[in-house]
Design an enzyme around this catalytic site. Structure first.
Site, PDB file in Angstrom:
ATOM      1  N   CYS A  77       0.530  10.934  -4.129  1.00  0.00           N
ATOM      2  CA  CYS A  77       0.416  11.062  -2.675  1.00  0.00           C
ATOM      3  C   CYS A  77      -1.020  10.796  -2.222  1.00  0.00           C
ATOM      4  O   CYS A  77      -1.251  10.068  -1.262  1.00  0.00           O
ATOM      5  CB  CYS A  77       0.863  12.451  -2.247  1.00  0.00           C
ATOM      6  N   TYR A  78      -1.976  11.373  -2.954  1.00  0.00           N
ATOM      7  CA  TYR A  78      -3.387  11.147  -2.608  1.00  0.00           C
ATOM      8  C   TYR A  78      -3.689   9.649  -2.632  1.00  0.00           C
ATOM      9  O   TYR A  78      -4.283   9.100  -1.703  1.00  0.00           O
ATOM     10  CB  TYR A  78      -4.270  11.904  -3.610  1.00  0.00           C
ATOM     11  N   SER A  79      -3.244   8.963  -3.700  1.00  0.00           N
ATOM     12  CA  SER A  79      -3.485   7.511  -3.810  1.00  0.00           C
ATOM     13  C   SER A  79      -2.861   6.764  -2.655  1.00  0.00           C
ATOM     14  O   SER A  79      -3.442   5.823  -2.117  1.00  0.00           O
ATOM     15  CB  SER A  79      -2.885   6.958  -5.103  1.00  0.00           C
ATOM     16  N   THR A  90      -2.283   7.830   0.355  1.00  0.00           N
ATOM     17  CA  THR A  90      -3.025   8.001   1.611  1.00  0.00           C
ATOM     18  C   THR A  90      -4.277   7.126   1.605  1.00  0.00           C
ATOM     19  O   THR A  90      -4.658   6.556   2.628  1.00  0.00           O
ATOM     20  CB  THR A  90      -3.440   9.476   1.853  1.00  0.00           C
TER      21      THR A  90
END
Ligand SMILES: NC(=O)c1ccc[n+]([C@@H]2O[C@H](COP(=O)([O-])OP(=O)(O)OC[C@H]3O[C@@H](n4cnc5c(N)ncnc54)[C@H](O)[C@@H]3O)[C@@H](O)[C@H]2O)c1
Length: 245
Positions: A138-140, A142
């Site tokens: 998810c971080y990637s 975003t």
């Protein structure tokens, strides 16, 4: 690199990389305004910086912040979209031991709201890495979205002489983002013990060490200066040579 009193907004400038960017801009004679949901203790505030409480995910709050800044300084020369959050989470809990480290709706919404919607609101109101590692899904995503924003906003804003550049750091000196809670989650998602989370970067990073926060700040200052007047619509990796992936 004299920034000659240019007015620069730094989101998330109260800690970590943002605080180093703030110091470096100050040293180079910029007027810096910080927008953050927390303010540093009086003892840790840089002299001359205008710290203001502001949640970048709240359009009304950020719009008022920008209006106030513009009213006071009569110009805004640069925006550093630095504020970001990270929760190390797995798409699937392969280990079936700690369900809270499986990506939840709340985790997803939280990271998307700050990392993706935040820069959209800030850039609109004020004027990456494609790492497919499972534990950062998810971080990637975003950050990949911000990569896309950078390219398309540079095309749209170029005719107004507004440059849009992304800065993509790799592995760096610790910041509050990598606190004990984060390290515990990260260790779980890697299937290792928290005590083994510190890796030997001398072998994994071509330059043999982690990045310094001041090195990221130096790059941001350079990008905000006239020395970078023809750089736009690109993402600059600052990783000591470590490739993505
Ligand atoms: N630390 C690293 O190694 C690393 C590597 C690559 C990219 N980054 C990126 O660099 C940026 C800064 O990371 P950091 O390590 O300094 O993190 P940090 O946690 O030390 O600092 C983030 C700052 O953002 C602020 N913030 C969070 N949500 C906010 C909101 N809604 N509105 C306003 N401010 C908010 C926090 O209060 C904090 O001061 C992030 O975008 C991060 O994803 C960091």
């Amino acid at each position: 690199m004299d920034l000659d009193q240019r007015v620069v907004i730094v989101t998330g400038g109260s800690s970590g990389i943002g605080a180093h960017i703030v110091s470096d801009l100050l040293e180079n004679n910029a007027q810096v305004i910080v927008a953050d949901i927390q303010l540093p203790d009086a003892a840790n505030r840089a002299t001359g910086v205008d710290y203001r409480l502001c949640d970048i995910t709240d359009r009304t709050s950020f719009k008022k912040f920008v209006d106030d800044v513009y009213h006071q300084y009569q110009r805004i020369d640069g925006l550093v979209n630095n504020a970001g959050v990270n929760r190390a989470r797995l798409l699937v809990d392969y280990y079936s031991e700690t369900p809270q480290y499986k990506l939840s709706n709340d985790d997803f919404d939280f990271m998307v709201r700050v990392n993706q919607k935040g820069p959209f609101i800030c850039t609109q109101e004020g004027e990456y890495p494609f790492r497919g590692r499972h534990r950062r899904i998810c971080y990637s995503a975003t950050k990949a979205a911000v990569h896309g924003f950078t390219l398309s906003w540079a095309k749209e804003l170029g005719e107004f002489c507004i440059r849009v550049v992304g800065v993509a750091p790799g592995i760096n000196e610790p910041t509050p983002m990598g606190d004990a809670k984060h390290r515990e989650a990260l260790a779980y998602t890697r299937g290792i013990k928290t005590t083994n989370i510190d890796e030997d970067y001398s072998q994994k990073i071509p330059l043999g060490r982690q990045g310094k926060l001041d090195e990221i700040a130096n790059l941001v200052t350079c990008l905000l200066s006239d020395k970078s007047s023809y750089i736009t619509g690109t993402i600059i990796n600052i990783t000591g040579g470590k490739s993505r992936g």
